[in-house]
Write an enzyme that holds these catalytic residues in place. Structure first.
Site, PDB file in Angstrom:
ATOM      1  N   HIS A 193       0.844  -1.216   0.000  1.00  0.00           N
ATOM      2  CA  HIS A 193       0.000   0.000   0.000  1.00  0.00           C
ATOM      3  C   HIS A 193       0.871   1.257   0.000  1.00  0.00           C
ATOM      4  CE1 HIS A 193      -3.951   2.001   1.226  1.00  0.00           C
ATOM      5  NE2 HIS A 193      -3.064   2.991   1.188  1.00  0.00           N
ATOM      6  N   HIS A 233       1.207   5.366  -2.137  1.00  0.00           N
ATOM      7  CA  HIS A 233       0.672   6.330  -3.111  1.00  0.00           C
ATOM      8  C   HIS A 233       1.880   6.922  -3.845  1.00  0.00           C
ATOM      9  CE1 HIS A 233      -3.476   6.531  -1.343  1.00  0.00           C
ATOM     10  NE2 HIS A 233      -2.807   5.951  -0.370  1.00  0.00           N
ATOM     11  N   GLN A 265      -9.786   9.706  -4.597  1.00  0.00           N
ATOM     12  CA  GLN A 265      -9.401  10.423  -3.369  1.00  0.00           C
ATOM     13  C   GLN A 265     -10.501  11.350  -2.851  1.00  0.00           C
ATOM     14  OE1 GLN A 265      -5.944  10.939  -1.386  1.00  0.00           O
ATOM     15  NE2 GLN A 265      -7.856  11.230  -0.283  1.00  0.00           N
ATOM     16  N   HIS A 270      -9.794   2.021   0.639  1.00  0.00           N
ATOM     17  CA  HIS A 270      -9.436   2.757   1.857  1.00  0.00           C
ATOM     18  C   HIS A 270     -10.699   2.745   2.704  1.00  0.00           C
ATOM     19  CE1 HIS A 270      -5.979   4.194  -0.344  1.00  0.00           C
ATOM     20  NE2 HIS A 270      -5.557   4.892   0.689  1.00  0.00           N
ATOM     21  N   GLU A 321     -10.802   4.868   7.519  1.00  0.00           N
ATOM     22  CA  GLU A 321      -9.547   5.467   7.991  1.00  0.00           C
ATOM     23  C   GLU A 321      -9.890   6.743   8.750  1.00  0.00           C
ATOM     24  OE1 GLU A 321      -6.690   6.778   5.087  1.00  0.00           O
ATOM     25  OE2 GLU A 321      -5.077   6.878   6.564  1.00  0.00           O
ATOM     26  N   ASP A 369       2.406   3.301   2.907  1.00  0.00           N
ATOM     27  CA  ASP A 369       1.363   4.278   2.560  1.00  0.00           C
ATOM     28  C   ASP A 369       1.958   5.528   1.914  1.00  0.00           C
ATOM     29  OD1 ASP A 369      -1.217   5.192   2.247  1.00  0.00           O
ATOM     30  OD2 ASP A 369      -1.528   5.725   4.343  1.00  0.00           O
ATOM     31  N   TRP A 408       0.604  13.802   3.666  1.00  0.00           N
ATOM     32  CA  TRP A 408       0.072  13.127   4.852  1.00  0.00           C
ATOM     33  C   TRP A 408       1.178  12.695   5.818  1.00  0.00           C
ATOM     34  CZ3 TRP A 408      -1.692  12.375  -0.140  1.00  0.00           C
ATOM     35  CH2 TRP A 408      -2.999  12.801  -0.378  1.00  0.00           C
TER      36      TRP A 408
END
Ligand code: FE2
Length: 410
Positions: free
Chosen positions: A55, A57, A150, A208, A211, A307, A313
């Protein structure tokens, strides 16, 4: 034989020689009498299947601070910053950052990567770039791309259309973000739509899911029920599921039964969720990581992801899966010997299962010759010291070598 690795130690402790030829593992035996073009003495070092990054991005990787830093440290400020940053995406920008990140990962032993690609902006630039990258790197690293809405599947009038366009362009999986949809009804509807699309286009699913610290965020039960009814089971993954840590035990106990029946995969991202979650708590402050130990104890497949690597983030991150495993050991309180071994499996074999790659993954004879050597004598030692990956073999060839740091006392 093209390459023989001598005196290695497998994760289960067996001492072996391993022969590679024609891109495949040809022999795994206590001693190989044959000679090879290249003979490499490992001196008892750990030989492992490669790490699996289940996982990440890649489209937002290496953008931390652009156009501004995330000061609150929350998921939602991160989404806002990314909304601004993605206005200036170009194919070249995304490709360069994705390939730089993949190299960073590969030099630390990662040869399988599942990346989400944001499909909420109308040009689908992030997605097109990652599909090009998937093809450009396929001779040395395997990349799967998830179409990830997203801003929500129902967050804008064109988002559903964009998702379908993304699937037509050839993503490996359908993604989702039900807890971020405008209403609970939209969230439930989005999960049903994701399953319909996955069946229509014959794709994997990676959502997702929940979360958030909200103990009322309960889309995981919808994902599990859809997995049972559709029969898609192990082709389905629930990522993050941090709200599961906040559910009351009576509900969590009931849910666990459904999850075992659903046979879905879980991905926890302990590095990032230990920092993102619990931001609205005072004390006691929640850990924000799903029930990894309890899922593992139920025999449910759990893998671990990084991630984010330096993005809106999470401004830290190295791409090193041993950092991820180490954080899981700590945050999930999995310090028993079997539990530490389980955390190592969560960044190797379990990740391969999540990616539906288990038939081509592993150190058995006949499997593709993808393997790594670590400056450690066991998975426990590797996690404890975040050991250097000294050799990475991909498709039967040595791809990259790293020398462990040397300490010299005067
Ligand atoms: Fe994510």
């Amino acid at each position: 034989m093209d390459i023989i690795l001598r005196d290695g130690r497998l994760p289960d402790g067996r001492a072996v020689d391993i022969g590679l030829d024609n891109g495949l593992i040809q022999a795994v035996e206590p001693h190989l009498p044959t000679s090879a073009r290249q003979d490499i003495a490992l001196g008892g070092r750990l030989v492992s299947p490669p790490f699996v990054e289940s996982h990440i991005h890649l489209d937002s990787a290496l953008t931390a601070g652009q156009p501004r830093w995330n000061q609150s440290g929350t998921l939602f400020e991160g989404i806002e910053i990314w909304r601004d940053r993605k206005q200036s995406l170009s194919l070249e920008d995304v490709k360069a950052r994705a390939i730089a990140t993949l190299k960073l990962q590969a030099q630390q032993g990662v040869l399988y990567v599942r990346s989400h690609a944001d499909v909420s902006e109308t040009s689908l630039t992030a997605l097109r770039a990652l599909l090009e990258v998937r093809d450009a790197v396929k001779d040395w690293i395997t990349v799967q791309v998830v179409a990830f809405p997203q801003d929500g599947l129902y967050g804008g009038p064109k988002n559903l259309e964009l998702m379908e366009a993304a699937l037509k362009l050839g993503t490996d999986a359908v993604g989702g973000i039900p807890h971020y949809e405008m209403t609970r009804e939209d969230g439930v509807e989005s999960v049903h739509r994701i399953f319909e699309l996955a069946q229509r286009y014959d794709r994997l699913i990676d959502i997702h899911c929940d979360e958030i610290d909200d103990d009322q965020s309960r889309f995981l039960e919808v994902v599990a029920a859809c997995a049972v009814r559709s029969g898609l089971g192990s082709r389905v993954t629930a990522s993050h599921t941090t709200a599961f840590a906040s559910y009351n035990n009576a509900y969590a106990f009931k849910l666990m039964g459904l999850l075992a029946r659903a046979n879905i995969n879980f991905i926890a991202n302990p590095l990032i969720n230990i920092t993102l979650q619990g931001r609205t708590d005072t004390y006691p402050k929640r850990r924000g990581v799903t029930r990894v130990k309890e899922l593992w104890q139920q025999g449910i497949n759990v893998s671990l992801g990084h991630d984010c690597v330096q993005d809106p983030w999470y401004n830290l991150g190295t791409g090193n899966m041993l950092d991820v495993a180490s954080m899981a050991v700590h945050v999930c309180q999995m310090t028993g010997q079997e539990e530490i071994a389980a955390c190592y499996a969560m960044v190797t074999a379990n990740g391969a299962k999540t990616l539906s790659l288990q038939d081509s993954y592993g150190l058995e004879v006949g499997k593709p010759a993808n393997l790594i050597v670590l400056d450690a004598d066991s998975p426990y030692d590797a996690i404890r010291r975040r050991a250097t990956v000294t050799h990475v073999f991909s498709r039967g060839k040595l791809l990259v070598q790293t020398k462990p740091a040397e300490v010299k006392w005067e």
